[in-house]
Design a protein around this motif. Structure first.
Motif, PDB file in Angstrom:
ATOM      1  N   ASN B  28       0.936  -1.656   0.015  1.00  8.91           N
ATOM      2  CA  ASN B  28      -0.472  -0.209   0.153  1.00  8.91           C
ATOM      3  C   ASN B  28       0.659   0.784   0.199  1.00  8.91           C
ATOM      4  O   ASN B  28       0.572   2.249   0.645  1.00  8.91           O
ATOM      5  N   HIS B  29       1.974   0.961  -0.643  1.00  8.91           N
ATOM      6  CA  HIS B  29       2.741   2.568  -0.568  1.00  8.91           C
ATOM      7  C   HIS B  29       2.709   3.399  -1.686  1.00  8.91           C
ATOM      8  O   HIS B  29       2.268   2.530  -2.975  1.00  8.91           O
ATOM      9  N   ASP B  30       2.729   4.496  -1.688  1.00 12.04           N
ATOM     10  CA  ASP B  30       1.749   5.663  -2.372  1.00 12.04           C
ATOM     11  C   ASP B  30       3.001   5.539  -4.151  1.00 12.04           C
ATOM     12  O   ASP B  30       3.142   5.439  -5.046  1.00 12.04           O
ATOM     13  N   ALA B  31       4.188   5.997  -3.181  1.00 14.46           N
ATOM     14  CA  ALA B  31       5.425   5.888  -4.014  1.00 14.46           C
ATOM     15  C   ALA B  31       6.221   4.719  -5.015  1.00 14.46           C
ATOM     16  O   ALA B  31       7.236   3.909  -4.212  1.00 14.46           O
ATOM     17  N   MET B  32       6.562   4.425  -5.595  1.00 15.66           N
ATOM     18  CA  MET B  32       6.997   3.583  -6.735  1.00 15.66           C
ATOM     19  C   MET B  32       8.808   3.662  -7.634  1.00 15.66           C
ATOM     20  O   MET B  32       8.570   4.967  -7.827  1.00 15.66           O
ATOM     21  N   SER B  49       7.227   7.391  -9.516  1.00 13.15           N
ATOM     22  CA  SER B  49       5.651   7.754  -8.429  1.00 13.15           C
ATOM     23  C   SER B  49       5.586   7.779  -7.877  1.00 13.15           C
ATOM     24  O   SER B  49       6.158   6.992  -7.169  1.00 13.15           O
ATOM     25  N   GLN B  50       5.052   8.770  -7.073  1.00 13.06           N
ATOM     26  CA  GLN B  50       5.067   9.075  -6.474  1.00 13.06           C
ATOM     27  C   GLN B  50       3.194   9.015  -5.685  1.00 13.06           C
ATOM     28  O   GLN B  50       2.805   9.172  -5.024  1.00 13.06           O
ATOM     29  N   SER B  94       8.200   3.246  -1.836  1.00 12.08           N
ATOM     30  CA  SER B  94       8.149   3.533  -0.335  1.00 12.08           C
ATOM     31  C   SER B  94       6.635   3.683  -0.056  1.00 12.08           C
ATOM     32  O   SER B  94       6.068   4.762  -0.608  1.00 12.08           O
ATOM     33  N   ILE B  95       6.543   4.692   1.376  1.00 12.05           N
ATOM     34  CA  ILE B  95       5.625   5.040   2.092  1.00 12.05           C
ATOM     35  C   ILE B  95       5.514   6.482   1.634  1.00 12.05           C
ATOM     36  O   ILE B  95       6.442   7.258   1.109  1.00 12.05           O
ATOM     37  N   THR B 101       8.370   9.584   9.991  1.00 13.99           N
ATOM     38  CA  THR B 101       9.422   8.927  10.308  1.00 13.99           C
ATOM     39  C   THR B 101       9.789   7.744   9.648  1.00 13.99           C
ATOM     40  O   THR B 101      10.598   7.062   9.169  1.00 13.99           O
ATOM     41  N   ALA B 102       8.233   7.174   8.612  1.00 14.63           N
ATOM     42  CA  ALA B 102       8.811   5.802   8.593  1.00 14.63           C
ATOM     43  C   ALA B 102       8.734   6.406   6.199  1.00 14.63           C
ATOM     44  O   ALA B 102       9.479   5.449   5.883  1.00 14.63           O
ATOM     45  N   LYS B 103       8.494   7.089   6.673  1.00 15.72           N
ATOM     46  CA  LYS B 103       8.965   7.838   5.017  1.00 15.72           C
ATOM     47  C   LYS B 103      10.453   7.907   4.866  1.00 15.72           C
ATOM     48  O   LYS B 103      11.055   7.377   5.666  1.00 15.72           O
ATOM     49  N   ASN B 104      10.386   7.824   3.299  1.00 14.68           N
ATOM     50  CA  ASN B 104      11.895   7.491   2.779  1.00 14.68           C
ATOM     51  C   ASN B 104      12.655   6.242   3.041  1.00 14.68           C
ATOM     52  O   ASN B 104      14.226   5.890   2.347  1.00 14.68           O
TER      53      ASN B 104
END
Lengths: 110, 117
Positions: B28-32, B49-50, B94-95, B101-104
């Motif tokens: 369910n991540h937005d960015a690929m 892609s975000q 990535s989320i 803080t979970a991002k990146n």
């Protein structure tokens, strides 16, 4: 320009010896840095990130803004540490893009 | 084995042929992201892609194309215009950047090795 440099393509040490994989970066502002590892026949995975300030599998990395470095260290290398290690920097564009170094292969000999 | 699935594991391209590499994620991540891995050169970003229906060129987009019609899928097409396609291709996700803080943190697939016949 934002850049990550890993000066060593290959680092070979004996089991039990200390390890330091070098990483230098170029970045304006406060960087967010990571170490990723790729073991043989496994996918690339996060080892550690500087904002967590944690030790994973005995590895630590300290951000040194004065020297623009983020070297990965382990006091006593194990054979299972043999892998390809990549240092990476988050791009400043807030898109989550990672800028990778060229990678260093760590070979731990018995 | 959930997470990110890349297929096929190995792919061969003939001269003048377009080939498509699949990347699917169930995180369910937005960015690929798509990277190319060459010996001694690290990973270089091809496309990213975000959000769905939007993507941006990376550092080495020439000769490649992508689509993002669904959140979980981000296929990469290596076109005949890419003159040196032989490489190991990695997909990552990535989320959402808004998730603290979970991002990146990027999670990677097992990769597709593309060779030219």
């Amino acid at each position: 320009a934002q850049r990550v440099t890993q000066p060593e393509k290959l680092l070979s040490v004996f089991k039990g010896a200390p390890v330091e994989l070098k990483c230098n970066y170029s970045y304006s502002g406060s960087p967010e840095l990571f170490w990723y590892v790729q073991y043989s026949r496994q996918r690339l995975q996060l080892l550690l990130r500087h904002i967590s300030r944690e030790s994973i599998k005995g590895f630590t990395a300290d951000l040194n803004k004065g020297e623009t470095s983020f070297h990965l260290k382990k006091p006593f290398a194990q054979e299972e540490d043999s892998a390809m290690y990549y240092c990476a920097l988050i791009d400043s564009s807030n898109t989550g893009k990672l800028i990778f170094g060229q990678g260093t292969t760590l070979q731990v000999k018995p | 084995d959930g997470g990110i699935t890349q297929s096929p594991k190995y792919l061969f391209r003939k001269e003048g042929q377009n080939v498509t590499l699949s990347c699917e994620q169930n995180l369910n991540h937005d960015a690929m992201y798509w990277y190319r891995q060459d010996p001694g050169q690290g990973l270089r970003l091809i496309y990213y892609s975000q959000i769905v229906n939007d993507f941006q060129k990376g550092d080495i987009a020439e000769g490649y194309s992508v689509s993002r019609e669904k959140k979980e899928s981000f296929p990469l097409t290596v076109t005949s215009a890419q003159k040196n396609p032989t490489a190991f291709y990695l997909c990552a996700s990535s989320i959402d950047a808004a998730q603290g803080t979970a991002k990146n943190i990027q999670y990677f697939g097992a990769g597709t090795r593309l060779s030219v016949l």
